[in-house]
Design a protein around this motif. Sequence first.
Motif, PDB file in Angstrom:
ATOM      1  N   TYR A   3      58.305  40.896  35.365  1.00  0.00           N
ATOM      2  CA  TYR A   3      57.384  41.693  34.546  1.00  0.00           C
ATOM      3  C   TYR A   3      57.742  43.165  34.683  1.00  0.00           C
ATOM      4  O   TYR A   3      58.085  43.637  35.769  1.00  0.00           O
ATOM      5  CB  TYR A   3      55.937  41.503  34.999  1.00  0.00           C
ATOM      6  N   ILE A  20      48.378  40.338  37.540  1.00  0.00           N
ATOM      7  CA  ILE A  20      49.583  39.518  37.360  1.00  0.00           C
ATOM      8  C   ILE A  20      49.891  38.751  38.641  1.00  0.00           C
ATOM      9  O   ILE A  20      50.174  37.553  38.610  1.00  0.00           O
ATOM     10  CB  ILE A  20      50.782  40.384  36.918  1.00  0.00           C
ATOM     11  N   ASP A  24      50.319  34.825  38.887  1.00  0.00           N
ATOM     12  CA  ASP A  24      51.689  34.359  39.063  1.00  0.00           C
ATOM     13  C   ASP A  24      52.184  34.859  40.419  1.00  0.00           C
ATOM     14  O   ASP A  24      52.739  35.950  40.529  1.00  0.00           O
ATOM     15  CB  ASP A  24      52.568  34.884  37.913  1.00  0.00           C
ATOM     16  N   ALA A  27      55.629  36.250  40.843  1.00  0.00           N
ATOM     17  CA  ALA A  27      55.997  37.337  39.932  1.00  0.00           C
ATOM     18  C   ALA A  27      56.839  38.399  40.628  1.00  0.00           C
ATOM     19  O   ALA A  27      56.549  38.814  41.743  1.00  0.00           O
ATOM     20  CB  ALA A  27      54.741  37.981  39.355  1.00  0.00           C
ATOM     21  N   ILE A 125      50.699  34.795  30.222  1.00  0.00           N
ATOM     22  CA  ILE A 125      51.579  34.216  31.238  1.00  0.00           C
ATOM     23  C   ILE A 125      51.812  32.736  30.956  1.00  0.00           C
ATOM     24  O   ILE A 125      52.948  32.243  31.027  1.00  0.00           O
ATOM     25  CB  ILE A 125      51.016  34.447  32.657  1.00  0.00           C
TER      26      ILE A 125
END
Length: 131
Positions: A3, A20, A24, A27, A125
Amino acid sequence: MFYLLIDDDAIYNFVHAKIIKQLDEAAELVDFTSGSEALLFIEERFSSEKAEPTVVFLDLTMPELSGFELLDALQDLPSDWTSKMSIYIITSSLSEKDVQKSKEYPVIKGYIGKPLSFDRLKEVIKFEKKR
C-alpha cells in the motif's frame, strides 16, 4: 499486499495506515506527505523487476504536486508499471468536477470521501486481494 498512502496531512496517513494494518496484518505500507517524493518512490519502485501490485490511496489537494498532477505524471510512465497500480482517490473534495475529472484516468479504481472508514477500506482490500 503493498500500500502507498499519499496525503499532505500526516494525521490522515497515520490513521489510514492503522486501519489498513488492522484489516491486512501482512500489509507492507509506505506513506508520503509530498506528491513529488511519492512520484520519485514510484519511479524507483516500479523500475525494479520485483515491483508487485500496489494499492495507492491518493489525496487530490496537496501543495507542490497535486493529486491530479501526480496522475498526469503517472500517465508518462510505462504502462506495465501503471498496470500494477490500483489508485483510489481519497479526498475531502466532493466536487462533481473532481469526480468527473478522476474518471479520465483509467488507473483510478475509486473515489472515496475522507476520512476513509473501516468498512469502506475493508471493501477495497477484499476487492484488491481478489484481483
